[in-house]
Design a protein around this motif. Structure first.
Motif, PDB file in Angstrom:
ATOM      1  N   LEU A  17      -3.109   0.064 -12.340  1.00 20.76           N
ATOM      2  CA  LEU A  17      -2.111  -0.417 -11.396  1.00 20.76           C
ATOM      3  C   LEU A  17      -2.749  -0.716 -10.049  1.00 20.76           C
ATOM      4  O   LEU A  17      -3.555   0.072  -9.553  1.00 20.76           O
ATOM      5  CB  LEU A  17      -1.021   0.638 -11.207  1.00 20.76           C
ATOM      6  N   SER A  18      -2.369  -1.831  -9.464  1.00 18.07           N
ATOM      7  CA  SER A  18      -2.806  -2.128  -8.100  1.00 18.07           C
ATOM      8  C   SER A  18      -2.131  -1.159  -7.146  1.00 18.07           C
ATOM      9  O   SER A  18      -1.109  -0.531  -7.473  1.00 18.07           O
ATOM     10  CB  SER A  18      -2.429  -3.564  -7.730  1.00 18.07           C
ATOM     11  N   TRP A  19      -2.687  -1.047  -5.933  1.00 23.57           N
ATOM     12  CA  TRP A  19      -2.066  -0.153  -4.970  1.00 23.57           C
ATOM     13  C   TRP A  19      -0.663  -0.623  -4.611  1.00 23.57           C
ATOM     14  O   TRP A  19       0.257   0.186  -4.440  1.00 23.57           O
ATOM     15  CB  TRP A  19      -2.909  -0.033  -3.704  1.00 23.57           C
ATOM     16  N   THR A  20      -0.468  -1.930  -4.501  1.00 18.46           N
ATOM     17  CA  THR A  20       0.855  -2.455  -4.165  1.00 18.46           C
ATOM     18  C   THR A  20       1.896  -1.986  -5.161  1.00 18.46           C
ATOM     19  O   THR A  20       2.997  -1.557  -4.781  1.00 18.46           O
ATOM     20  CB  THR A  20       0.824  -3.993  -4.121  1.00 18.46           C
ATOM     21  N   LEU A  21       1.551  -2.027  -6.456  1.00 13.98           N
ATOM     22  CA  LEU A  21       2.486  -1.566  -7.479  1.00 13.98           C
ATOM     23  C   LEU A  21       2.668  -0.050  -7.417  1.00 13.98           C
ATOM     24  O   LEU A  21       3.770   0.463  -7.611  1.00 13.98           O
ATOM     25  CB  LEU A  21       2.004  -1.993  -8.866  1.00 13.98           C
ATOM     26  N   ARG A  22       1.613   0.665  -7.151  1.00 11.35           N
ATOM     27  CA  ARG A  22       1.717   2.132  -7.069  1.00 11.35           C
ATOM     28  C   ARG A  22       2.684   2.538  -5.965  1.00 11.35           C
ATOM     29  O   ARG A  22       3.505   3.442  -6.147  1.00 11.35           O
ATOM     30  CB  ARG A  22       0.344   2.754  -6.822  1.00 11.35           C
ATOM     31  N   TYR A  23       2.561   1.891  -4.820  1.00 11.41           N
ATOM     32  CA  TYR A  23       3.443   2.258  -3.708  1.00 11.41           C
ATOM     33  C   TYR A  23       4.879   1.850  -4.010  1.00 11.41           C
ATOM     34  O   TYR A  23       5.818   2.588  -3.690  1.00 11.41           O
ATOM     35  CB  TYR A  23       2.955   1.621  -2.413  1.00 11.41           C
ATOM     36  N   LYS A  24       5.037   0.709  -4.653  1.00  7.59           N
ATOM     37  CA  LYS A  24       6.375   0.262  -5.054  1.00  7.59           C
ATOM     38  C   LYS A  24       7.006   1.269  -6.006  1.00  7.59           C
ATOM     39  O   LYS A  24       8.196   1.600  -5.877  1.00  7.59           O
ATOM     40  CB  LYS A  24       6.279  -1.112  -5.730  1.00  7.59           C
ATOM     41  N   ILE A  25       6.226   1.766  -6.946  1.00 10.98           N
ATOM     42  CA  ILE A  25       6.739   2.739  -7.913  1.00 10.98           C
ATOM     43  C   ILE A  25       7.113   4.042  -7.212  1.00 10.98           C
ATOM     44  O   ILE A  25       8.140   4.653  -7.519  1.00 10.98           O
ATOM     45  CB  ILE A  25       5.686   2.980  -9.022  1.00 10.98           C
ATOM     46  N   SER A  26       6.306   4.466  -6.263  1.00  5.73           N
ATOM     47  CA  SER A  26       6.599   5.696  -5.524  1.00  5.73           C
ATOM     48  C   SER A  26       7.932   5.595  -4.800  1.00  5.73           C
ATOM     49  O   SER A  26       8.761   6.516  -4.851  1.00  5.73           O
ATOM     50  CB  SER A  26       5.487   5.978  -4.506  1.00  5.73           C
ATOM     51  N   ILE A  27       8.143   4.485  -4.113  1.00  7.31           N
ATOM     52  CA  ILE A  27       9.395   4.286  -3.383  1.00  7.31           C
ATOM     53  C   ILE A  27      10.565   4.164  -4.354  1.00  7.31           C
ATOM     54  O   ILE A  27      11.655   4.689  -4.106  1.00  7.31           O
ATOM     55  CB  ILE A  27       9.287   3.054  -2.473  1.00  7.31           C
ATOM     56  N   GLY A  28      10.334   3.500  -5.494  1.00  4.77           N
ATOM     57  CA  GLY A  28      11.389   3.373  -6.497  1.00  4.77           C
ATOM     58  C   GLY A  28      11.803   4.717  -7.065  1.00  4.77           C
ATOM     59  O   GLY A  28      13.000   4.982  -7.263  1.00  4.77           O
ATOM     60  N   LEU A  29      10.823   5.581  -7.316  1.00  3.66           N
ATOM     61  CA  LEU A  29      11.136   6.911  -7.835  1.00  3.66           C
ATOM     62  C   LEU A  29      11.883   7.739  -6.796  1.00  3.66           C
ATOM     63  O   LEU A  29      12.860   8.433  -7.117  1.00  3.66           O
ATOM     64  CB  LEU A  29       9.847   7.628  -8.259  1.00  3.66           C
ATOM     65  N   ALA A  30      11.450   7.660  -5.543  1.00 11.87           N
ATOM     66  CA  ALA A  30      12.151   8.376  -4.476  1.00 11.87           C
ATOM     67  C   ALA A  30      13.588   7.883  -4.336  1.00 11.87           C
ATOM     68  O   ALA A  30      14.514   8.677  -4.128  1.00 11.87           O
ATOM     69  CB  ALA A  30      11.399   8.213  -3.156  1.00 11.87           C
ATOM     70  N   SER A  31      13.794   6.588  -4.477  1.00 12.91           N
ATOM     71  CA  SER A  31      15.136   6.017  -4.365  1.00 12.91           C
ATOM     72  C   SER A  31      16.027   6.467  -5.529  1.00 12.91           C
ATOM     73  O   SER A  31      17.212   6.762  -5.335  1.00 12.91           O
ATOM     74  CB  SER A  31      15.059   4.489  -4.336  1.00 12.91           C
ATOM     75  N   ALA A  32      15.462   6.526  -6.737  1.00 22.00           N
ATOM     76  CA  ALA A  32      16.230   6.993  -7.893  1.00 22.00           C
ATOM     77  C   ALA A  32      16.643   8.443  -7.718  1.00 22.00           C
ATOM     78  O   ALA A  32      17.782   8.834  -8.010  1.00 22.00           O
ATOM     79  CB  ALA A  32      15.402   6.826  -9.172  1.00 22.00           C
TER      80      ALA A  32
END
Length: 232
Positions: A17-32
């Motif tokens: 995973l690129s860093w951009t996707l990793r950070y997106k996933i982190s924020i998505g998990l926090a939002s869920a």
């Protein structure tokens, strides 16, 4: 999910995973998790947040899965004694010791996943002489936090975001549950809407009652009873 689960990308044979996707996933998990804890009509304690339960759709949007261990409670209620279930490496220390699940124990698990995303290391890594949280905390205390970033990214990342994710991960995985943020607070920091917390340079040691043998025996490494997805 077209892109499978997060752990396959971090630890399996799927593409890195690129860093951009990793950070997106982190924020998505926090939002869920924010939705589960604060934005639905009842509070949902997931109790088994881990990278293998973070599912990714075709656009790498997060769907938090496997609610077989989840519990509902009214928003005004405090921690609930439920018995210890979940996955070792992601369990908050007070949850293991007392069998009491809470929003804070879910936040702890989120913190561990955040560190996995940033470092590319498993919560229980045989190559480390200590746990992932303690290993990252030591580097934080020595001013070497950025060296914990996943080497496979070859420094192709935004340093401020990497630092932010790891510090938030440590904050969420604080040994003392009373010093962890709410998932809303963590979300605001990840979105650079609030300042980073100031953490102690050495990982604190929190004291809890010694677990009984009956509690320890109920810790189950991996149980799938049912699955549903929660996204935003």
């Amino acid at each position: 999910m077209p892109n499978g689960s997060l752990d396959y990308h971090l630890f399996g044979r799927r593409s890195q995973l690129s860093w951009t996707l990793r950070y997106k996933i982190s924020i998505g998990l926090a939002s869920a998790l924010l939705y589960l804890h604060e934005e639905w009509e009842q509070c949902v304690l997931h109790r088994d947040i881990k990278s293998s339960n973070v599912m990714l759709d075709s656009n790498f949007n997060v769907k938090l899965g496997d609610f077989g261990l989840a519990r509902l409670m009214d928003h005004e209620l405090g921690p609930q004694t439920t018995g210890v279930v979940g996955t070792l490496g992601y369990l908050a220390p007070e949850y293991v010791s007392t069998g009491t699940a809470s929003k804070e124990s879910d936040v702890y698990s989120f913190g561990v996943v955040a560190l996995e995303i940033a470092t590319g290391r498993k919560s229980v890594d045989k190559q480390l002489e200590k746990g992932l949280v303690e290993w990252v905390w030591d580097l934080y205390g020595n001013g070497q936090l950025i060296s914990a970033a996943d080497e496979r990214m070859q420094m192709d990342f935004e340093p401020k975001q990497v630092e932010c994710l790891m510090i938030v991960g440590l904050w969420c995985a604080h040994p003392d549950r009373t010093l962890r943020p709410s998932i809303r607070q963590a979300n605001r920091v990840l979105g650079f809407e609030a300042d980073l917390p100031q953490l102690p340079t050495k990982m604190p040691i929190a004291m809890y009652y010694a677990p009984s043998s009956s509690l320890v025996s109920t810790v189950e490494p991996l149980i799938t009873l049912s699955s549903i997805n929660v996204g935003r």
